[in-house]
Design a protein around this motif. Sequence first.
Motif, PDB file in Angstrom:
ATOM      1  N   THR A 108      -5.583  -8.691   1.360  1.00 28.20           N
ATOM      2  CA  THR A 108      -4.217  -8.329   1.711  1.00 28.20           C
ATOM      3  C   THR A 108      -3.675  -9.289   2.753  1.00 28.20           C
ATOM      4  O   THR A 108      -4.407  -9.818   3.583  1.00 28.20           O
ATOM      5  CB  THR A 108      -4.130  -6.887   2.243  1.00 28.20           C
ATOM      6  OG1 THR A 108      -5.133  -6.667   3.246  1.00 28.20           O
ATOM      7  CG2 THR A 108      -4.310  -5.893   1.113  1.00 28.20           C
ATOM      8  N   THR A 144       2.234  -1.650   7.660  1.00 27.76           N
ATOM      9  CA  THR A 144       2.480  -0.578   6.697  1.00 27.76           C
ATOM     10  C   THR A 144       3.763   0.203   6.948  1.00 27.76           C
ATOM     11  O   THR A 144       4.115   1.059   6.136  1.00 27.76           O
ATOM     12  CB  THR A 144       1.305   0.416   6.711  1.00 27.76           C
ATOM     13  OG1 THR A 144       1.179   0.968   8.031  1.00 27.76           O
ATOM     14  CG2 THR A 144      -0.001  -0.257   6.313  1.00 27.76           C
ATOM     15  N   GLN A 187       2.440  -3.772   3.301  1.00 30.08           N
ATOM     16  CA  GLN A 187       1.409  -2.911   2.729  1.00 30.08           C
ATOM     17  C   GLN A 187       1.853  -1.456   2.786  1.00 30.08           C
ATOM     18  O   GLN A 187       2.582  -1.058   3.701  1.00 30.08           O
ATOM     19  CB  GLN A 187       0.082  -3.058   3.498  1.00 30.08           C
ATOM     20  CG  GLN A 187      -0.433  -4.476   3.644  1.00 30.08           C
ATOM     21  CD  GLN A 187      -0.733  -5.140   2.322  1.00 30.08           C
ATOM     22  OE1 GLN A 187      -1.124  -4.486   1.343  1.00 30.08           O
ATOM     23  NE2 GLN A 187      -0.547  -6.463   2.271  1.00 30.08           N
ATOM     24  N   GLN A 243      -7.371   0.411   1.572  1.00 29.26           N
ATOM     25  CA  GLN A 243      -7.536  -0.923   1.004  1.00 29.26           C
ATOM     26  C   GLN A 243      -9.002  -1.185   0.674  1.00 29.26           C
ATOM     27  O   GLN A 243      -9.328  -1.665  -0.425  1.00 29.26           O
ATOM     28  CB  GLN A 243      -7.020  -1.985   1.972  1.00 29.26           C
ATOM     29  CG  GLN A 243      -5.510  -1.996   2.160  1.00 29.26           C
ATOM     30  CD  GLN A 243      -5.071  -3.014   3.196  1.00 29.26           C
ATOM     31  OE1 GLN A 243      -5.715  -4.048   3.379  1.00 29.26           O
ATOM     32  NE2 GLN A 243      -3.977  -2.722   3.895  1.00 29.26           N
TER      33      GLN A 243
END
Length: 320
Positions: A66, A72, A84, A91
């Motif tokens: 990632t 996030t 994300q 993840q």
Amino acid sequence: MAIARRTLLTRGALAAVATAFGGLLPTSTARAAAGSAGTPGGKPTADWMSYLAPERSLLGLTVPGTHDSCCTDPAHGTEWSHTQNWGVPEQLTQGVRFLDIRCNGLQGTADELGIYHSDAYQYVRLQDVLDQCRAFLTSHQGETLVMRLKNENAGGQALDAAEFRRRVNHYLDDLGYRGLFHLYGWPTLGAARGRIVLLADFANDWGLIQWSSGTNQYVRTQDLWQTDQLFPLRVKGRAITQQFDAATADPDSPQMYINFLSYAGGLWPRTAEQTLMDQSVRPYLAARTGRAARYGIVPMDFPDLHVDVLQMLIDKNFVA
């Protein structure tokens, strides 16, 4: 002139971009995460590395990852810094094995590091990420992780090189994380299992595996995140597939190939990633299902929206 990463596009400008791309912007093809426990090839996403021989070099693998792994929440910055939806524990459970961790000093502390996107604090401390990684590796002892640790050097919490090194040493020695890391040279899986392979994106003379956004003795990186060329997502798509081709043609390289699927030049990261997946990445991988290749480290935005791509990358490690 390249579009600045944080330049906000108006609604009309977004429409103009869509017209310029001639319909390349995504339609309705987002893949939603279904909490899948296994890949199409039958490997459990939480333990896929445990099925690989310990003598295999990490350099010979395809390692999904990632980009800006802890970003996030758009409230911690803007939608430009939202890359994300899954947090780090999810993840890792879903098969991601490379984390992109970017740090500045943590406000109000003398020794700690916080996770940032440029100068935007993500309300995650480095020790939070390390503890999540250690918990995962303790529960999944056949796995290893690779972590880019970057001195973000931005905003009021920016640290100079010497201070950043001092704080890293504080984590390694004073806080007891040194044993969690593999620090020197690309290892075999057997040597790295249960540990984080550190890829240092900060100035040091410690002999660590050293990051480069281009090429050095350790890595060959494609990270085109903005361009002033016409149809920039087509240009980025070609850069991605060319890097896949280069990695396939160079299976015994002493360097790790790194191929960022993310792009942020004038588009929301989610929009750019969806278009790149639909137009470039997914067709490339699908056309080569069953062909042996190793692609190296492949960081992406929003793997929860592209679970099929994440799992195709995992399964590439099991094609003879």
